[in-house]
Structures are given as C-alpha cells and as structure tokens.
Design an enzyme around this catalytic site. Structure first.
Site, mmCIF file in Angstrom:
data_model
loop_
_atom_site.group_PDB
_atom_site.id
_atom_site.type_symbol
_atom_site.label_atom_id
_atom_site.label_comp_id
_atom_site.label_asym_id
_atom_site.label_seq_id
_atom_site.Cartn_x
_atom_site.Cartn_y
_atom_site.Cartn_z
ATOM 1 N N HIS A 28 13.685 20.712 -6.062
ATOM 2 C CA HIS A 28 14.220 20.595 -4.706
ATOM 3 C C HIS A 28 15.740 20.750 -4.752
ATOM 4 O O HIS A 28 16.469 19.765 -4.931
ATOM 5 C CB HIS A 28 13.869 19.228 -4.121
ATOM 6 C CG HIS A 28 12.396 18.948 -4.087
ATOM 7 N ND1 HIS A 28 11.640 19.069 -2.942
ATOM 8 C CD2 HIS A 28 11.538 18.575 -5.066
ATOM 9 C CE1 HIS A 28 10.377 18.761 -3.219
ATOM 10 N NE2 HIS A 28 10.298 18.459 -4.501
ATOM 11 N N HIS A 68 12.970 13.267 -4.571
ATOM 12 C CA HIS A 68 12.813 14.696 -4.842
ATOM 13 C C HIS A 68 14.156 15.353 -5.156
ATOM 14 O O HIS A 68 14.201 16.408 -5.794
ATOM 15 C CB HIS A 68 12.156 15.396 -3.641
ATOM 16 C CG HIS A 68 12.866 15.176 -2.344
ATOM 17 N ND1 HIS A 68 12.630 14.080 -1.551
ATOM 18 C CD2 HIS A 68 13.821 15.898 -1.715
ATOM 19 C CE1 HIS A 68 13.391 14.144 -0.479
ATOM 20 N NE2 HIS A 68 14.135 15.236 -0.557
ATOM 21 N N GLY A 129 10.281 8.436 -5.416
ATOM 22 C CA GLY A 129 9.523 9.659 -5.178
ATOM 23 C C GLY A 129 8.646 9.486 -3.953
ATOM 24 O O GLY A 129 8.822 10.190 -2.954
ATOM 25 N N GLY A 171 12.290 12.051 5.538
ATOM 26 C CA GLY A 171 10.966 11.557 5.158
ATOM 27 C C GLY A 171 10.944 10.053 4.986
ATOM 28 O O GLY A 171 9.986 9.379 5.384
ATOM 29 N N ASN A 200 19.553 15.970 7.868
ATOM 30 C CA ASN A 200 19.646 17.441 7.806
ATOM 31 C C ASN A 200 18.595 18.150 8.652
ATOM 32 O O ASN A 200 18.533 19.374 8.670
ATOM 33 C CB ASN A 200 19.585 17.924 6.354
ATOM 34 C CG ASN A 200 18.285 17.566 5.664
ATOM 35 O OD1 ASN A 200 17.207 17.675 6.234
ATOM 36 N ND2 ASN A 200 18.378 17.137 4.412
ATOM 37 N N HIS A 276 14.120 23.330 0.608
ATOM 38 C CA HIS A 276 13.672 21.962 0.339
ATOM 39 C C HIS A 276 12.924 21.836 -0.973
ATOM 40 O O HIS A 276 13.316 21.072 -1.844
ATOM 41 C CB HIS A 276 12.784 21.462 1.490
ATOM 42 C CG HIS A 276 12.388 20.023 1.349
ATOM 43 N ND1 HIS A 276 11.398 19.603 0.501
ATOM 44 C CD2 HIS A 276 12.858 18.902 1.953
ATOM 45 C CE1 HIS A 276 11.280 18.287 0.582
ATOM 46 N NE2 HIS A 276 12.152 17.842 1.461
ATOM 47 N N SER A 399 -2.354 -20.211 3.925
ATOM 48 C CA SER A 399 -3.673 -19.815 3.435
ATOM 49 C C SER A 399 -3.667 -19.446 1.957
ATOM 50 O O SER A 399 -4.625 -19.730 1.238
ATOM 51 C CB SER A 399 -4.199 -18.628 4.249
ATOM 52 O OG SER A 399 -4.446 -19.002 5.588
ATOM 53 N N GLU A 428 3.121 -6.350 4.461
ATOM 54 C CA GLU A 428 2.649 -6.313 3.072
ATOM 55 C C GLU A 428 3.242 -5.154 2.279
ATOM 56 O O GLU A 428 3.547 -5.304 1.085
ATOM 57 C CB GLU A 428 1.116 -6.226 3.028
ATOM 58 C CG GLU A 428 0.384 -7.441 3.549
ATOM 59 C CD GLU A 428 0.109 -7.375 5.042
ATOM 60 O OE1 GLU A 428 -0.623 -8.255 5.541
ATOM 61 O OE2 GLU A 428 0.618 -6.443 5.707
ATOM 62 N N HIS A 477 -8.596 -15.308 -1.085
ATOM 63 C CA HIS A 477 -9.723 -14.871 -0.270
ATOM 64 C C HIS A 477 -10.371 -13.668 -0.958
ATOM 65 O O HIS A 477 -10.421 -12.567 -0.442
ATOM 66 C CB HIS A 477 -9.278 -14.544 1.154
ATOM 67 C CG HIS A 477 -8.760 -15.745 1.904
ATOM 68 N ND1 HIS A 477 -7.705 -16.502 1.444
ATOM 69 C CD2 HIS A 477 -9.167 -16.311 3.071
ATOM 70 C CE1 HIS A 477 -7.474 -17.496 2.288
ATOM 71 N NE2 HIS A 477 -8.353 -17.402 3.287
ATOM 72 N N ASP A 485 -15.185 -14.448 8.730
ATOM 73 C CA ASP A 485 -14.228 -13.412 9.117
ATOM 74 C C ASP A 485 -14.831 -12.017 9.045
ATOM 75 O O ASP A 485 -14.313 -11.075 9.646
ATOM 76 C CB ASP A 485 -12.977 -13.481 8.236
ATOM 77 C CG ASP A 485 -11.996 -14.528 8.719
ATOM 78 O OD1 ASP A 485 -12.063 -14.905 9.902
ATOM 79 O OD2 ASP A 485 -11.172 -14.985 7.910
ATOM 80 N N HIS A 489 -12.357 -8.472 6.439
ATOM 81 C CA HIS A 489 -11.559 -9.388 5.629
ATOM 82 C C HIS A 489 -12.219 -9.708 4.285
ATOM 83 O O HIS A 489 -11.657 -10.470 3.498
ATOM 84 C CB HIS A 489 -11.308 -10.687 6.395
ATOM 85 C CG HIS A 489 -10.250 -10.565 7.448
ATOM 86 N ND1 HIS A 489 -10.282 -9.595 8.424
ATOM 87 C CD2 HIS A 489 -9.113 -11.279 7.662
ATOM 88 C CE1 HIS A 489 -9.224 -9.733 9.215
ATOM 89 N NE2 HIS A 489 -8.496 -10.743 8.768
#
Length: 690
Positions: A28, A68, A129, A171, A200, A276, A399, A428, A477, A485, A489
């Site tokens: 790139h 990249h 990456g 990106g 760009n 690119h 929990s 997460e 869990h 649940d 879950h």
C-alpha cells in the site's frame, strides 16, 4: 538548508515506501506518500522516543492503526536507527530495520512484514492491520499511562508522563470499534491521547462518498474530544502547531483531522483507489520521483545527511530524555525502593514476592459454589498481592463477579485514574482491545463478560495471541446453565472457536479449587493470553481426600479418579461442571464392577504442551472405551475419544428453560453418562464385572 533537509527526509520516507512496494509487487504505497510529512514532523520534532532504547518505560507511543501503511513506520524505524530488542529486554547493537529488510518488504523473515507486528519488529508498539484495533489499543495505552502516573509519580519524581499517538485512516473511522474506543476515551478525558485522522477520502472501492458521509469532527466533539484540523498534510508548520494544541489541552483527548492526498506526487494515481492497495507501476514510480525532484531511476536511496539529521533530532532528544529518566529512576530507587522494585518487576513481567499468599481453599461441599463466585474470592486476594492487577467488565461486574472490593481498590474514572476497577460500558470489542493496550504497557489487565459475548471480543483476543501478551479474559455463564435466558445467551460453539486460536490458553475449571489453581497458572504466564471460563451455577466442590488434588490443573488434564485395583477399561473425560457428572457415573459404574478413570481436562492447550509420556499416562492409547462430556459443541472432542468413543455435548443451540430441565433434555445427567459408557464399553468388548 533546514527546510530543504526537512523535505529531503520526507521524500526519503516516501520513496523508500514506493520502492519497497514496487519491488514486492504488493502493498500500500498511497498512505505513506500522503502522510510522510506528518510522520516526519511527529517523530523528528515531537516524539519522546529514543531509537537506541525503544522500550524505555516513559517513551511516547506511536501506533500505526492504518497498518496497511506499514512502510511508513518501517522507513522511520530505519532512518532513525532504531535498535532491535531481544526477548530478555536487552538492547543489542543490531538495527531493528535494515535497508535490506526494506528491500525484502513482505518477504519471508524480513523485519518488514505486510502489517506491523509486535515482538517481530522492535519499535512496533502493537500489531495492527485489522482496522480499528490500533486506535482502540491506543486507548488502553493511554489509560495505562495515567494509571502508572497515579501509582508511581511522587513529588520531585515524575516517572510517567508519556503521550500516546495513533494514525488512523477512513477505514478505522468506519469500523464501529473506533467509535466504542473513542467514546470511552472521551468519557475518561484521556488528555494524553492524540489520534491523527488521515482524511484522504479514498478506500479500496473508491471514494469514501460511496459509503461514508458523516461529519467526523462533529462526531468526536460529541464524544467529548478536542478537535483540530490541518488543511494541508504537507505543511509542517501547521502539523507541528496542531500537535502543540494537543499537548496543551488539559482535559480531553485530541483528534487532528489531516486533509491529505493519497499517493501524493503520483500524477495519474494521486487521489485514486489505485494508490491504495497495489504498486504504482514502474512508469508511475518514475513520474512520482520526478515530482519530488528525486533521481528517477534510483532505488532505496537514502541521500547524504538524512541519517545524520534524524540523529540530531529524535536521536539526540530521545537519548537526553531517556538518560534523564534513568538518572531519575536511580534517585527514585533510593527514596522509594519499594515502588522502584515494583516498577522493575512490572517491566520484566515478574510477580512480587508472596503474590499467592492467602489464596483460599474450599472444603468439600455437595452443593458447592459457582465458578464465578470462587473466582471473585481468588481475584480479590491476588489483586491485593499484585498491585498492578486491574480490570473490569463490559457492564457485567455484578454478574461476572470481577469487581475488586478490598479497601482502596477504587474505580478508574476521570478524576481517579489510579483506580483498580474499570468500567468499559457495553463495549466488548473495545474492552478487549483496551486490555491489549494495558498489557502492552506491562499492566496485568483483565476484562470480563459472558462467554457468549466473547464473539464481540474475538478480534482483539486473536491479536493478543499473535502478539503473545498475557491478557486475561474472564468469561462467565459458560454453558446452557444460563437457563431461562435461552439460546441467545447460551454459548455452544464458543469454547471450540476459542480453542481454535493458536497460542490462546482456555481454562474451564471443574470446581472452586480448580478455579484457585487456574488463577495460579494465569498469574505465572508471561507470553500467553488466557480465557478463564466460569460457571454461573454452583458446582460441587470435589472431596480431594477421595480424589486427586486440584493442582493437576497445571498440566491441563489430570487423573481425578482411578480404579482401586488394576488398569482402567473406561475413560470419562470432562471439563467444568460436567466433571461432577462423570464422578457420579464413576461411582455407579465402579459399583457395577467396571474399572473406570475420570479425567478432568480444564485446558486442552496446557495438556498438549505436556510430554508425550505424561499424555499417554493420562489417556492410555490401549483404552478404547471413552466418553467425553461437555455442555458445548462436540467439535474437537473426537481427538480424545477416538472412533470407539462417545461424546455427550451440544449439537444444536440451547433452549429457554430452568437448568434442570435443560440438563435432562440435552442429556447432561449421570444416567446418560452411564448409558453412554456402557455403549462404549460394549463396542470395546469389555464385559461387566471383569
């Protein structure tokens, strides 16, 4: 002359990238061509980094999230003379990136792989990456910097005050991960964090207008960031001024939007997607070099004066800053010896003396305790003993039971950056990347959520395995034991998919004492990420006076119960809560005269690391009658049960119902284990009462 030398260095970065990509016929070139002025300005004029010792603790961090564009970083590492660092944290004299490495960009064994790789190329702060991961990891680094300052800085001793910079592209901005991470950074008011946005307007498919029309500046203002803009990526004065704006902003992270031209200088490919992800082509290379005033046929040219200029800039500045810090640390050690020892151990990934004192032991109990509850007790003891163990959850600490509750633990918030409890919010994906950034800063960091949501964390977990950093993920869990649940879950395929990641250790302990031993293993790890998989429901605490000690967990699998006399004819294998089912079946089958062995297998990965003689002693090849029991996908168990064996596992998703109803429906009962064992024994030709 200085201005001319600045431009000469910028164009050296550009042409090294162009030549490397062209020779590799892969890569790139566009971003290094467009962003070379920014990279040069940051490294040569601002970055507190010593090329002679690229891991000194108070260095500024630079993260190339747009991985990249790796040649941008490799060119800098080469031109600044950055030295290689070995696994023993010594700094030998070899360069991190040679000109020959650049000539062999993207080739086998070159220190210049396609994307920057931590532990492979010194000076690379994190593997990047997958877009968004770098900027999210930089948030963890910035959190760590503030935490280190809160814990180690003392009057007259500023041991940590480093900044974290990241270069992102369109990106990165499109990936949802960057939004999660930026939101958290804004909430925490990480004033030591600066992202540069290479604006760009081009991605692989073409103009960003095809899919991306949001107001990025407004978005980041909404996150609580300081936002500034540089309208011309080639203007070193404006770039330096923007960095200065970041450095004086006291209460929030900064986004610098840099308007640039991808493939700058290439007359036919500038501002196009063709710049690119593919080489420019020989003719376009010559035309671009002509535009730079560069010898058109010269390849991998570093003109006279370039190396020396970098040595007078970042080299001299970095050395002075590092030597000042080293001298300060020597004085610090005399005034604050305990803190200095702690800092040294952290940098070497060593544990303090007495790190495991006071760990609980759990008495036999038929009702038992949930894995998550046992872990909570262990974690709080360890965190008191290891002051740099900290972490949190994705809004699930009540929990997952990962909150540190001992006196003084505290919450890590904008006004209390030294707290031990992090609140990642329902993020997460960002949590896992932030944990990586903290681990790369030498903290022992953990994140937690439900096992089924490990899917959101998987990209960063995979990168932790590639980087060989000892991050900790606590996933609770762990099975259909979640009950009412329902299938959304109830994890089914998750254990198998985590076990498929090379270098990742999975641990699913069978009772409270195995949980203790699991944490012993985890804390001793220096280069292995780990996932600790824990039950929500209570598991019987095994009577270790009747069965083998839980310390066998360290081998990954161990003989828990064996026939009183003779060799076993049947092996019952299980992890987690299903080990108790196998023990119940063991008693029933033993009463019927069968010779049975129960094997607890909390970690396949640790077991596979053992010598063949040990593995054969636990799972003797001659015993063909085998039954494996796990409330998860059966995928992978065939390697342990063989063609004559039985697997009691999940072949569908779960269902919404109370736990006992689910166990009956899906066959997780002692009676089902006994039945499967009899079938396996019959196939193996073993008669009852033999």
């Amino acid at each position: 002359m200085t201005k001319d030398l600045d431009q000469l260095c910028v164009n050296t970065i550009r042409t090294l990238a162009i030549d490397a990509v062209q020779q590799a016929n892969s890569g790139h070139p566009g971003t290094p061509m467009g962003m070379a002025p920014l990279a040069y300005c940051l490294w040569q004029r601002v970055l507190r980094f010593d090329p002679a010792d690229p891991i000194w603790p108070n260095r500024d961090r630079f993260v190339l999230s747009a991985g990249h564009a790796s040649m941008l970083l490799y060119a800098l590492l080469h031109l600044t003379g950055t030295k290689a660092v070995d696994a023993h944290y010594e700094v030998p004299g070899e360069p991190s990136v040679t000109l020959d490495d650049i000539r062999h960009f993207r080739q086998l064994d070159s220190k210049c792989p396609g994307h920057p790789e931590y532990r492979w190329t010194s000076g690379v702060e994190t593997t990047t990456g997958p877009l968004g991961q770098g900027v999210a990891t930089s948030v963890g680094m910035a959190i760590a910097a503030r935490w280190l300052a809160a814990h180690f800085n003392r009057p007259d001793f500023s041991m940590f005050d480093y900044d974290v910079y990241a270069l992102a592209g369109d990106g990165d901005m499109m990936e949802g991960l960057s939004g999660e991470a930026a939101s958290l950074a804004g909430h925490l008011r990480l004033a030591n964090l600066c992202w540069f946005y290479d604006n760009n307007h081009v991605t692989i498919e073409g103009s960003t207008a095809l899919a991306f029309s949001e107001d990025v500046a407004a978005r980041f203002l909404g996150y609580g960031w300081n936002v500034t803009r540089v309208g011309d990526a080639n203007d070193l004065t404006l770039l330096e001024r923007a960095i200065g704006t970041f450095r004086v902003c006291p209460d929030r992270p900064t986004l610098v939007i840099v308007d640039s031209h991808i493939g700058y200088g290439a007359p036919h490919k500038q501002d196009t997607s063709a710049a690119h992800g593919e080489p420019l082509g020989e003719e376009e290379v010559r035309l671009a070099k002509r535009a730079y005033g560069w010898p058109e046929d010269a390849k991998f040219l570093v003109p006279d004066g370039v190396y020396e200029h970098f040595q007078r800039g970042i080299g001299a500045r970095g050395r002075a800053l590092r030597m000042d810090w080293v001298a300060r640390f020597e004085r610090y050690g005399r005034v604050h010896p305990e803190l200095a020892d702690r800092l040294h151990r952290m940098q070497q990934r060593e544990l303090p003396e007495g790190w495991d004192r006071g760990l609980p032991r759990f008495a036999p109990d038929a009702k038992g305790v949930a894995g998550r509850d046992a872990s909570a007790k262990v974690l709080n003891v360890l965190a008191e003993n290891v002051p740099w163990l900290l972490g949190g959850s994705a809004d699930l600490a009540p929990s997952t039971k990962t909150r540190l509750t001992f006196e003084g633990a505290g919450d890590l918030e904008p006004e209390t950056p030294g707290g031990r409890n992090l609140h990642y919010g329902i993020r997460e994906n960002a949590m896992a990347a932030v944990v990586n950034g903290m681990a790369l800063s030498k903290l022992r960091a953990y994140g937690s959520t439900f096992l089924t949501f490990s899917d959101y964390a998987r990209p960063a977990i995979r990168l932790a395995a590639i980087m060989e950093i000892p991050v900790i993920h606590v996933f609770t869990h762990d099975s259909i034991g979640v009950g009412e649940d329902g299938p959304t879950h109830q994890p089914v395929e998750h254990l198998a998919s985590l076990r498929a990641i090379p270098g990742l250790i999975t641990l699913r302990p069978a009772d409270a004492n195995e949980v203790v031993e699991a944490w012993r293993v985890i804390m001793a790890l220096r280069h292995d990420p780990v996932v600790l998989v824990l039950s929500r429901q209570a598991m019987p605490t095994i009577d270790r006076s009747r069965y083998a000690p839980a310390s066998g967990l360290a081998q990954g699998a161990y003989v828990l119960a064996d026939p009183v006399r003779g060799e076993p004819d049947l092996l019952l294998l299980a992890t987690g809560s299903e080990v108790a089912l196998c023990l119940a079946a063991f008693e029933a089958l033993t009463a019927d005269g069968f010779r049975v062995r129960v094997v607890s297998m909390p970690s396949w990965e640790l077991f596979e690391r053992q010598p063949e003689t040990y593995r054969e002693s636990v799972l003797p090849a001659r015993v063909r009658a085998r039954v494996a029991v796990e409330q998860a996908s059966v995928f992978g168990w065939d390697r342990y049960v063989g063609p004559a064996g039985e697997i009691i596992g999940m072949r569908t998703f779960g269902a919404s119902a109370p736990l006992k109803a689910l166990q009956t429906k899906f066959g997780f009962t002692p009676e089902r284990v006994v039945h499967a064992a009899r079938e396996a024994l019959a196939r193996a030709g073993v008669a009852e009462g033999r």
